[in-house]
Design an enzyme around this catalytic site. Structure first.
Site, PDB file in Angstrom:
ATOM      1  N   ASN A   1       6.397   4.448 -23.314  1.00  0.00           N
ATOM      2  CA  ASN A   1       6.933   4.816 -22.016  1.00  0.00           C
ATOM      3  C   ASN A   1       7.408   3.538 -21.324  1.00  0.00           C
ATOM      4  OD1 ASN A   1       4.628   3.564 -20.839  1.00  0.00           O
ATOM      5  ND2 ASN A   1       3.502   5.498 -20.852  1.00  0.00           N
TER       6      ASN A   1
ATOM      7  N   GLU B   1       4.687   0.803 -20.907  1.00  0.00           N
ATOM      8  CA  GLU B   1       4.342   0.201 -22.196  1.00  0.00           C
ATOM      9  C   GLU B   1       5.465  -0.691 -22.712  1.00  0.00           C
ATOM     10  OE1 GLU B   1       1.500   3.911 -23.715  1.00  0.00           O
ATOM     11  OE2 GLU B   1       3.656   3.889 -24.138  1.00  0.00           O
TER      12      GLU B   1
ATOM     13  N   ASP C   1       2.406  12.654 -26.877  1.00  0.00           N
ATOM     14  CA  ASP C   1       2.075  13.246 -28.174  1.00  0.00           C
ATOM     15  C   ASP C   1       3.152  14.247 -28.595  1.00  0.00           C
ATOM     16  OD1 ASP C   1      -0.286  11.800 -28.097  1.00  0.00           O
ATOM     17  OD2 ASP C   1      -1.495  13.486 -27.382  1.00  0.00           O
TER      18      ASP C   1
END
Length: 332
Positions: free
Chosen positions: A199, A202, A268
């Protein structure tokens, strides 16, 4: 782009998910008073529930979208480990588990009146070593080549290491697509994999480039791809959609969700959809589009949600004719 045809091919794909397996526990209750012992709410428990988390939830997403999945990870010799096996088995997901003395990672959330009161974690985050590590690496060598693609799900709970990633890549022999859902502090471990799905936060920390606008986004994505030697980087940007970085281009994809209720587990879902699509023969752009559709579905629901083939087909059909992509040439 024929995304509907790609969706039909999801059913033939077999994905191996390697990483940190987590059991998510929820205690549901009501609060009507404050404890006389300390200034904290007293929760009257109404019910509890258990859900798959971490690598197990990635596999759950693969199966929900029509693919097949196996999970390779570490489970403790405890009730939480048994519950994980039961939940995975109930979803038709194969479990290739290494047993260890460490507890199965479990996150317990206490929810009252739709609000989280507290979360407590039971886990051991130390790096896996000794017989458990050797057993895990042995399973990697024996299993990776049997699958259409591999997802490494890193939650920094001790399973994912440089040694593990190198063994995955060696076993893949360059012919198996290997994707990583990354964690800050571990980016240096992912050199040579096919792609990663960070993201914005990150990507900022992993690249060392603070992302504050589109120019800094481009610098961060380009740096990550080049430094780690990746085929592509898919940066998820919340309400701003996604940006797919490849060798010469970046493709911006606007978000589809009209209402965002909960982003729990969205990462996920994104990596599961992207890897399923790539395994099914889709281009990186097509895979990113399908991942965007899947993300738009799950963030529109409360709690850890799953995208189904029916929902994906409906989303794809409703988006036909809309301008989806904005492609830019990268200055390398």
């Amino acid at each position: 782009m024929d995304l509907l045809s790609t969706l039909k091919r999801f059913a033939g794909q077999n994905i191996l998910v390697i990483g940190d397996v987590i059991l998510d526990s929820y205690i549901w209750g009501k609060v009507s008073r404050i404890s006389p012992e300390a200034p904290v709410p007293v929760v009257d428990v109404v019910s509890d529930s258990f859900h798959l988390g971490g690598a197990a939830n990635v596999a759950n997403n693969v199966v929900a979208m029509g693919g097949r999945a196996s999970v390779l990870g570490v489970l403790g010799r405890d009730r939480a480990g048994e519950r994980v096996r039961e939940l995975l088995g109930g979803r038709g997901i194969d479990v290739i588990a290494v047993e260890d003395d460490r507890p199965t990672t479990m996150k317990t959330r206490v929810i009252a009146h739709s609000q989280q009161v507290v979360r407590f974690d039971q886990e051991n985050r130390e790096k896996l070593t000794g017989p458990a590590l050797r057993a895990l690496l042995g399973h990697v060598e024996a299993q990776v080549a049997r699958y259409d693609a591999v997802i490494v799900s890193d939650y920094r709970k001790g399973v994912v290491s440089g040694e593990l990633v190198k063994r995955v890549l060696k076993s893949a022999e360059g012919s198996t697509f290997v994707a990583v859902d990354p964690k800050v502090g571990h980016f240096h471990l992912y050199k040579g994999v096919s792609m990663i799905t960070p993201n914005v936060s990150e990507a900022s920390q992993g690249s060392g480039v603070e992302i504050v606008d589109e120019a800094s986004l481009l610098r961060a994505g380009l740096k990550l791809r080049k430094t780690l030697g990746l085929q592509s980087v898919l940066i998820t940007r919340g309400e701003d959609g996604m940006s797919l970085f490849q060798e010469e281009t970046v493709t911006h994809i606007p978000a589809l969700a009209r209402h965002v209720y909960d982003v729990t587990g969205a990462g996920d879902t994104v990596i599961a959809a992207y890897v399923l699509a790539r395994a099914a023969g889709a281009s990186p752009e097509e895979a990113a589009l399908l991942a965007n559709h899947a993300a738009g579905i799950v963030v529109g629901e409360v709690g850890t949600a799953l995208a189904t083939p029916t929902q994906l087909r409906k989303s794809v059909r409703s988006a036909r004719g809309q301008p989806d992509l904005r492609v830019e040439k990268l200055r390398t």
